[in-house]
Write a protein that holds these residues in place. Structure first.
Motif, short mmCIF file in Angstrom:
data_model
loop_
_atom_site.label_atom_id
_atom_site.label_comp_id
_atom_site.label_asym_id
_atom_site.label_seq_id
_atom_site.Cartn_x
_atom_site.Cartn_y
_atom_site.Cartn_z
N TYR A 1 -32.72 -36.23 35.20
CA TYR A 1 -32.48 -37.63 34.84
C TYR A 1 -33.09 -38.61 35.83
O TYR A 1 -33.37 -39.76 35.48
N THR A 2 -33.37 -38.16 37.06
CA THR A 2 -34.05 -39.04 38.01
C THR A 2 -35.50 -39.28 37.61
O THR A 2 -35.99 -40.42 37.64
N GLY B 1 -24.54 -45.55 38.00
CA GLY B 1 -25.90 -45.57 37.49
C GLY B 1 -26.85 -44.68 38.24
O GLY B 1 -28.02 -44.57 37.85
N LEU B 2 -26.43 -44.03 39.32
CA LEU B 2 -27.28 -43.09 40.04
C LEU B 2 -26.95 -41.65 39.66
O LEU B 2 -27.86 -40.84 39.42
N ILE B 3 -25.67 -41.32 39.61
CA ILE B 3 -25.22 -39.98 39.20
C ILE B 3 -24.24 -40.19 38.04
O ILE B 3 -23.02 -40.20 38.23
N PRO B 4 -24.76 -40.42 36.84
CA PRO B 4 -23.88 -40.74 35.71
C PRO B 4 -22.88 -39.62 35.44
O PRO B 4 -23.24 -38.44 35.42
N PRO B 5 -21.60 -39.96 35.26
CA PRO B 5 -20.60 -38.92 35.03
C PRO B 5 -20.86 -38.09 33.78
O PRO B 5 -20.48 -36.92 33.73
N ALA B 6 -21.51 -38.67 32.78
CA ALA B 6 -21.79 -37.91 31.55
C ALA B 6 -22.65 -36.69 31.82
O ALA B 6 -22.58 -35.70 31.09
N PHE B 7 -23.46 -36.72 32.88
CA PHE B 7 -24.35 -35.60 33.21
C PHE B 7 -23.76 -34.66 34.25
O PHE B 7 -24.29 -33.58 34.47
N THR B 8 -22.69 -35.07 34.92
CA THR B 8 -22.22 -34.36 36.11
C THR B 8 -20.73 -34.03 36.04
O THR B 8 -20.35 -32.92 35.70
N SER B 9 -19.88 -35.01 36.31
CA SER B 9 -18.44 -34.75 36.39
C SER B 9 -17.86 -34.29 35.06
O SER B 9 -17.05 -33.36 35.02
N VAL B 10 -18.24 -34.95 33.98
CA VAL B 10 -17.65 -34.61 32.68
C VAL B 10 -17.92 -33.17 32.30
O VAL B 10 -16.98 -32.42 31.97
#
Length: 613
Positions: free
Chosen positions: A315-316, A518-527
């Motif tokens: 995503y980066t 907006g740098l580490i969106p939760p939709a891609f990581t935490s969720v």
């Protein structure tokens, strides 16, 4: 190729501990001994290096008496100043130390060393702060991994304000990244104490493999050839082991410190949050099998399994290409103003045109092209909230900086081997390379963030070409994610090594993330991480904080402070909750979507944070 000698640095690193009169267990005897011990009392302290809140708020860093040869004490003070300001909102309206947080003057000792994983080329720094008020009955260690690629003090604002006043020791690791830059021209780099030493004349914290005639700057995260992110969890565990060694030296008269008689809580944010989640996977052996007692992970950069999970590199590189154009689709009034926005918008429009020529967006007008870029980002999982906060990363060119460093790290590329032709060097005003000065080199350890540009080290882009100068190399970086070349496969293999597993059964874990990150969106990581863990029956609790983005430090900018709340208060609150759980006084917090209220043009009040009780 000339292999610069690094093995000689570690002759004493893995020596057995000698404190405690030979009472260590075999596991403890293999731990790393401190290489340096310093005392911090009187006008100095552990939490702020004697600066206090006023000193941390000062716009200029603490000065060096001699810019070319700062002392270890001066370097430490300046590193602490930089890391506090990079992580916490210290603005008067943010009310750190009043609405939340603690800046008490805590005296004590610091124990530090260069630790090395058995199969690593390069060391990671470990450092333990032992307060004079250490609670020998409770025996508590908070182990923290630096956020981003910061140096060893990179988590001081995350762990120390909570732990030190409670009598806990704090163990830190730079997790194999950090600010140990190597000057290839001068053949010099930081020693363990931060001062600069010459190759062959001193034990250096980073000695890269490099061609004989290499010039510029080698950056540890990019050039260690270790892919440090794959070992983040092991770095955290080794820092915890080092804490036991340091405590045994600090208190040789008491029962030796072991994992089975010492509480260990791991905490981190951003990359540090990902690191402590990776540590949660690791078991010990024998009586120390359950070495870790609880984990608190804030806004974690973690690559999970399952729907929605995306790597940081994926995503980066997508954002680096598309987001400048996509932001033109959002109403200007809806965005907090990134740095120099008026000057940036023509560059964003140029990016739209370049994307259209490359066939990456559709439309014959800037408006249509911006809408096309926006729709692509929304289709891949970006929310409007994440895009809005992501404007900051566009304004600071952060997407490119991250992608350049991480491509090199994932591919385990050495100096001069970047597949997209990037390098690092001191630069002239026209961005051409030059040799670094002695004063610049002396300040890298204390002032750097671990990812150039910054602190006099810039990104060298050998593919620069008009009209959109950075586009050719950015497109190359993206193709390392999406392509099937040998270089792409090499980078993709490195990314696969970073995928997270499951936390140990029964381990309490609290994950905290801002919904507007907006740098580490939760939709891609935490969720996806929380979903993966829960599907396997793991005890993971999740706090989602409305109106919180990624960078507390940028809340000092009025437009951001008015719109967003800090995340650190929730990390401290979660530490309170897991500590109470381990004391048998409370249960783990329930899941929560926290309706936090930004301070607007006024001061932050604790009630606005709506912290679950």
């Amino acid at each position: 190729m000339l292999r610069l000698p690094s093995a000689l640095l570690f002759g004493i690193v893995l020596a057995g501990c000698s404190s405690g009169g030979g009472r260590q267990t075999p596991a403890a005897a293999a731990m790393i001994e401190p290489q340096r011990i310093s005392e911090h009392r009187g006008s100095d302290d552990l939490l702020t290096a004697g600066l206090g809140l006023d000193g941390l708020r000062a716009m200029a860093p603490p000065a060096f008496a001699d810019a070319a040869t700062p002392t270890p004490q001066e370097l430490r003070r300046r590193a602490i100043w930089n890391n506090w300001r990079g992580i916490a909102d210290l603005s008067p309206t943010g009310r750190y130390g009043e609405a939340y947080g603690n800046l008490a003057s805590i005296h004590g000792r610091e124990f530090s060393a260069l630790a090395k994983l058995p199969d690593a080329r390069q060391p990671h720094r470990v450092l333990v702060q032992v307060p004079d008020n250490f609670d020998q009955k409770k025996r508590c260690v908070v182990v923290a991994a630096s956020s981003g690629s910061r140096g060893v003090y990179g988590a001081i604002a995350v762990a120390a304000p909570w732990a030190l006043p409670k009598g806990c020791a704090v163990a830190y690791t730079d997790k194999g990244a950090g600010t140990d830059y190597f000057d290839l021209d001068a053949q010099q780099a930081p020693r363990e104490d931060g001062t600069v030493g010459a190759l062959g004349e001193a034990e250096l914290a980073f000695t890269p493999d490099a061609p004989v005639a290499a010039s510029g700057v080698a950056v540890k995260h990019a050039h260690s050839q270790d892919n440090p992110e794959a070992d983040w969890g092991r770095h955290v565990k080794q820092a915890a082991e080092f804490a036991l060694s340091a405590l045994n030296q600090a208190f040789p008269q008491v029962t030796p410190f072991r994992f089975d008689n010492t509480r260990v809580i791991a905490v981190g944010i951003s990359n540090g949050g990902g690191a402590v989640l990776r540590a949660a996977e690791l078991d010990g052996t024998g009586a120390e099998k359950n070495w870790l007692d609880a984990v608190v992970a804030g806004e974690p950069n973690v690559l999970a399994q399952g729907p929605g999970a995306r790597s940081l590199y994926d995503y980066t590189t997508e954002a680096a290409l598309l987001m400048p154009c996509a932001l033109l689709h959002l109403p200007a009034a809806s965005l907090p103003q990134p740095p120099l926005r008026a000057q940036a918008e023509p560059l964003w429009a140029a990016r739209c045109a370049t994307l259209r020529m490359a066939g990456l967006v559709e439309g014959d007008t800037i408006q249509a092209q911006a809408h096309s870029a926006y729709q692509q980002l929304r289709g891949s999982g970006w929310t409007d909230a994440a895009l809005t906060a992501g404007a900051l990363s566009v304004g600071f060119d952060l997407w490119r900086a991250v992608a350049v460093t991480y491509a090199s790290a994932y591919g385990r590329y050495g100096v001069g081997e970047h597949p997209c032709g990037y390098a690092f060097a001191a630069q002239k005003a026209d961005f051409s390379e030059r040799q670094a000065t002695g004063a610049e080199r002396a300040a890298w350890w204390s002032d750097g963030s671990g990812i150039p540009p910054g602190s006099g080290v810039g990104i060298v882009d050998t593919k620069l070409a008009p009209p959109d100068f950075t586009f050719p190399a950015l497109q190359c970086l993206r193709e390392l994610q999406t392509g099937d070349s040998e270089a792409a496969k090499r980078v993709q293999s490195g990314i696969a090594e970073t995928r997270a597993g499951l936390p140990r059964p029964g381990l309490p874990v609290v994950v905290i993330h801002g919904t507007d990150d907006g740098l580490i969106p939760p939709a891609f990581t935490s969720v996806p991480y929380v979903a993966q863990a829960r599907a396997a029956g793991r005890d993971v609790r999740y706090w989602q904080v409305r109106n919180a983005q990624h960078f507390d430090g940028f809340l000092a900018l009025p437009a951001y402070g008015a719109r967003y709340v800090p995340l650190l208060p929730y990390v401290y609150a979660a530490l309170d909750r897991v500590d109470a759980l381990l004391d048998g006084k409370a249960a783990l917090p329930t899941d929560a979507v926290i309706d936090a209220k930004p301070r607007g043009t006024g001061q932050l009040e604790a009630a606005q944070l709506a912290i679950p009780r």
